[in-house]
Design a protein around this motif. Sequence first.
Motif, PDB file in Angstrom:
ATOM      1  N   VAL A 102      -3.298 -19.946 -24.232  1.00 11.81           N
ATOM      2  CA  VAL A 102      -2.380 -19.343 -23.264  1.00 11.81           C
ATOM      3  C   VAL A 102      -1.257 -20.341 -23.016  1.00 11.81           C
ATOM      4  O   VAL A 102      -1.505 -21.453 -22.542  1.00 11.81           O
ATOM      5  CB  VAL A 102      -3.084 -19.004 -21.933  1.00 11.81           C
ATOM      6  N   LEU A 104       2.157 -21.290 -21.094  1.00  7.88           N
ATOM      7  CA  LEU A 104       3.004 -20.994 -19.939  1.00  7.88           C
ATOM      8  C   LEU A 104       4.309 -21.787 -19.959  1.00  7.88           C
ATOM      9  O   LEU A 104       4.972 -21.909 -18.928  1.00  7.88           O
ATOM     10  CB  LEU A 104       2.240 -21.279 -18.640  1.00  7.88           C
ATOM     11  N   LEU A 127      -1.780 -15.818 -26.121  1.00  8.86           N
ATOM     12  CA  LEU A 127      -1.141 -15.128 -25.002  1.00  8.86           C
ATOM     13  C   LEU A 127       0.023 -15.973 -24.519  1.00  8.86           C
ATOM     14  O   LEU A 127      -0.138 -17.158 -24.220  1.00  8.86           O
ATOM     15  CB  LEU A 127      -2.127 -14.922 -23.841  1.00  8.86           C
ATOM     16  N   ASP A 128       1.206 -15.383 -24.498  1.00 11.99           N
ATOM     17  CA  ASP A 128       2.350 -16.036 -23.884  1.00 11.99           C
ATOM     18  C   ASP A 128       2.375 -15.612 -22.425  1.00 11.99           C
ATOM     19  O   ASP A 128       2.025 -14.477 -22.091  1.00 11.99           O
ATOM     20  CB  ASP A 128       3.647 -15.618 -24.571  1.00 11.99           C
ATOM     21  N   GLY A 129       2.765 -16.506 -21.545  1.00 11.76           N
ATOM     22  CA  GLY A 129       2.711 -16.156 -20.132  1.00 11.76           C
ATOM     23  C   GLY A 129       3.829 -16.784 -19.330  1.00 11.76           C
ATOM     24  O   GLY A 129       4.518 -17.699 -19.783  1.00 11.76           O
ATOM     25  N   PHE A 147       1.596 -11.751 -18.789  1.00 11.57           N
ATOM     26  CA  PHE A 147       1.100 -12.210 -20.086  1.00 11.57           C
ATOM     27  C   PHE A 147       1.410 -11.169 -21.147  1.00 11.57           C
ATOM     28  O   PHE A 147       1.442  -9.963 -20.862  1.00 11.57           O
ATOM     29  CB  PHE A 147      -0.416 -12.432 -20.038  1.00 11.57           C
ATOM     30  N   PHE A 154      -6.809 -11.041 -23.712  1.00 17.80           N
ATOM     31  CA  PHE A 154      -6.582 -10.852 -22.280  1.00 17.80           C
ATOM     32  C   PHE A 154      -7.786 -10.185 -21.631  1.00 17.80           C
ATOM     33  O   PHE A 154      -8.221 -10.581 -20.548  1.00 17.80           O
ATOM     34  CB  PHE A 154      -5.319 -10.021 -22.035  1.00 17.80           C
ATOM     35  N   LEU A 161      -8.294 -15.404 -15.752  1.00 19.40           N
ATOM     36  CA  LEU A 161      -6.852 -15.393 -15.510  1.00 19.40           C
ATOM     37  C   LEU A 161      -6.494 -14.781 -14.158  1.00 19.40           C
ATOM     38  O   LEU A 161      -5.496 -15.170 -13.543  1.00 19.40           O
ATOM     39  CB  LEU A 161      -6.133 -14.641 -16.637  1.00 19.40           C
ATOM     40  N   SER A 167      -2.558 -10.939 -12.351  1.00 21.72           N
ATOM     41  CA  SER A 167      -2.289 -11.189 -13.768  1.00 21.72           C
ATOM     42  C   SER A 167      -2.086  -9.870 -14.488  1.00 21.72           C
ATOM     43  O   SER A 167      -3.005  -9.043 -14.548  1.00 21.72           O
ATOM     44  CB  SER A 167      -3.441 -11.975 -14.394  1.00 21.72           C
ATOM     45  N   HIS A 169      -0.941  -7.764 -17.958  1.00 20.17           N
ATOM     46  CA  HIS A 169      -0.714  -7.805 -19.403  1.00 20.17           C
ATOM     47  C   HIS A 169       0.360  -6.783 -19.746  1.00 20.17           C
ATOM     48  O   HIS A 169       0.244  -5.607 -19.444  1.00 20.17           O
ATOM     49  CB  HIS A 169      -2.008  -7.481 -20.157  1.00 20.17           C
ATOM     50  N   ALA A 177       6.475 -11.415 -22.497  1.00 18.34           N
ATOM     51  CA  ALA A 177       6.373 -12.229 -21.283  1.00 18.34           C
ATOM     52  C   ALA A 177       7.649 -13.026 -21.059  1.00 18.34           C
ATOM     53  O   ALA A 177       8.123 -13.159 -19.922  1.00 18.34           O
ATOM     54  CB  ALA A 177       5.161 -13.167 -21.365  1.00 18.34           C
TER      55      ALA A 177
END
Length: 304
Positions: A102, A104, A127-129, A147, A154, A161, A167, A169, A177
């Motif tokens: 993940v 961030l 996962l990009d967040g 995310f 996810f 998360l 959070s 998705h 994101a």
Amino acid sequence: MSKNQRGSENENLQRSTVAVIGLGQMGTRLAQAFLSAGHVTTVWNRSGAKADALAAQGAVRAATPEAAVIGSPLIVVSLPDYRTVQDLLQPLAGSLDGRTLVNLASGTPEEAARMADWAAGHGADYLDGAAMSGTRLVGRPEALFVFSGSQEAFSTHRSVLTSLGNSVHLGSDPALASVYDTALLGLAWGALAGFYHAVALVGASGVDPADFAAVATGHMPFVTSLMADHARQIEGGRFPDDDGTVEVHAAAIEHLVRTSRTQGIGTDVPELIGNLLDRATASGHGSSGIASVIETIKKGPRNV
């Protein structure tokens, strides 16, 4: 460190729920939120003092970033940018296989897509967040985290998360994101710019900022309801004038500009809006509902 101590550390790392790499202001708050939710949390930071402080709060301190990665199925990275993330993770890319990364870090949609491809090439779900509520709200339900990327990842790690807040998705495209991050920043600054101008305007009449804010925040549910309704209008391509035409709003903004000048305050914010409304009128949307301004924004100033 004795053999028994090393064995104990490895055992703790292996049962870790989540690892946080990068313990700046945001990373520290992320780790604290995971700990508060009862998740065994491994932490690593280039300077050890911040990791030591979290270890005193119950975190497992990893001696190296590789130890942090190996010890957890979920790796949350909070570093300044994508280049820094990749430079740190590249030497230990082989350890990412079967784990969820993940990220961030702040960056562009293109960088997010490249990072997702890189992670996939090393067997990791990605996962990009983005943290949309700053650091103060992390761990509270009203803190928004967005995310995008692997839906399966996810779903698997949702309970962890959601320790961070609300959070959401956004979809399987890892670039989303970053797109939302940028768009929501623009939305926040647009609202805050209007608020700052309003505070200056009423302040010229002796109104206390806190008194005005109390009234303004009570007005915001109406404004957010317009967003939802106007989104439907934009989707359908029809712009009824229930909330006023572009010309009506242009006249109101001109009044705001004149009042601001009379009160001796800057007119940058209302003039920016007025210019947009003038362009919308010039492109034939003067008698359309205010949401039709979206068509002018899509075209840009050179295509009106």
